[in-house]
Design a protein around this motif. Structure first.
Motif, PDB file in Angstrom:
ATOM      1  N   LEU A  18      20.927 -30.477  20.521  1.00 32.18           N
ATOM      2  CA  LEU A  18      22.295 -30.483  19.648  1.00 32.18           C
ATOM      3  C   LEU A  18      23.915 -31.047  21.147  1.00 32.18           C
ATOM      4  O   LEU A  18      23.573 -30.260  21.681  1.00 32.18           O
ATOM      5  N   PRO A  19      24.413 -31.410  19.935  1.00 35.64           N
ATOM      6  CA  PRO A  19      25.658 -31.631  20.582  1.00 35.64           C
ATOM      7  C   PRO A  19      26.460 -30.046  21.273  1.00 35.64           C
ATOM      8  O   PRO A  19      26.662 -29.617  20.141  1.00 35.64           O
ATOM      9  N   ARG A  20      27.032 -30.101  22.439  1.00 34.42           N
ATOM     10  CA  ARG A  20      27.660 -28.876  22.537  1.00 34.42           C
ATOM     11  C   ARG A  20      29.009 -29.216  23.436  1.00 34.42           C
ATOM     12  O   ARG A  20      28.961 -30.391  24.208  1.00 34.42           O
ATOM     13  N   SER A  21      29.511 -27.753  23.323  1.00 38.55           N
ATOM     14  CA  SER A  21      30.956 -27.862  23.712  1.00 38.55           C
ATOM     15  C   SER A  21      30.978 -27.559  25.417  1.00 38.55           C
ATOM     16  O   SER A  21      30.211 -27.389  26.243  1.00 38.55           O
ATOM     17  N   ASN A  31      27.510 -29.739  14.352  1.00 38.38           N
ATOM     18  CA  ASN A  31      26.347 -29.330  13.541  1.00 38.38           C
ATOM     19  C   ASN A  31      27.888 -27.996  12.687  1.00 38.38           C
ATOM     20  O   ASN A  31      27.425 -26.656  12.738  1.00 38.38           O
ATOM     21  N   ARG A  32      27.958 -28.390  12.023  1.00 40.43           N
ATOM     22  CA  ARG A  32      28.160 -27.414  10.505  1.00 40.43           C
ATOM     23  C   ARG A  32      27.479 -27.305   9.943  1.00 40.43           C
ATOM     24  O   ARG A  32      27.736 -25.482   9.608  1.00 40.43           O
ATOM     25  N   ASP A  33      26.108 -27.547   9.832  1.00 37.26           N
ATOM     26  CA  ASP A  33      25.215 -26.952   8.871  1.00 37.26           C
ATOM     27  C   ASP A  33      25.180 -25.623   9.692  1.00 37.26           C
ATOM     28  O   ASP A  33      24.898 -25.163   8.915  1.00 37.26           O
ATOM     29  N   ALA A  34      25.031 -25.694  10.914  1.00 37.94           N
ATOM     30  CA  ALA A  34      24.298 -24.338  11.529  1.00 37.94           C
ATOM     31  C   ALA A  34      25.251 -23.123  11.309  1.00 37.94           C
ATOM     32  O   ALA A  34      25.300 -22.136  10.948  1.00 37.94           O
TER      33      ALA A  34
END
Length: 141
Positions: A18-21, A31-34
């Motif tokens: 998952l894309p992370r900062s 990750n809007r849904d998360a």
């Protein structure tokens, strides 16, 4: 509740795909849904979810590098009508969230920070919430 689960609790593995900062937290953009699932879990458990645009306006009162300005933070309160009971329930949520290791920043009534004495700041979701996480949040009394 925490005592019963803490000894048997196993951390869910991080989702490396998952894309992370740069902080390691999940980005809202990817990750809007998360983030929405997390906010809804708090709402469904009787908490007020604020300072995140899916649930509330984000006021320009946070530090310039705040997760709030990226929609990656929530301010959580519980309002039972009894001030002390509300603060205690918010504190229990703080303990649970810390034990689940869900957020990069967890600052609340138990942090001895006068700016967070009445609410819980949760910034930088580390992993999507699981059904077990949500069950534990809903079980808070």
């Amino acid at each position: 509740i925490l005592g019963r689960y803490k000894s048997n609790f196993r951390q869910a593995p991080a989702a490396p795909d998952l894309p992370r900062s740069f902080t390691g937290a999940l980005t809202y953009k990817d990750n809007r849904d998360a983030y929405r699932k997390a906010g809804n879990a708090f709402k469904e458990s009787g908490f007020r979810v604020g300072e995140q645009s899916d649930f509330d306006n984000v006021d320009p009162v946070h530090s310039s590098n705040s997760y709030h300005y990226h929609d990656e933070a929530f301010d959580i309160t519980h309002q039972t009508g009894d001030y002390n009971e509300s603060i205690a329930k918010t504190g229990r949520l703080q303990q649970l969230i810390q034990s689940l290791d869900l957020f990069d920043e967890v600052i609340g009534p138990l942090s001895n920070d006068p700016n967070h004495a009445t609410h819980l700041h949760l910034g930088g979701l580390k992993r999507p919430m699981t059904a077990e996480d949500i069950r534990l949040i809903k079980s808070l009394k």
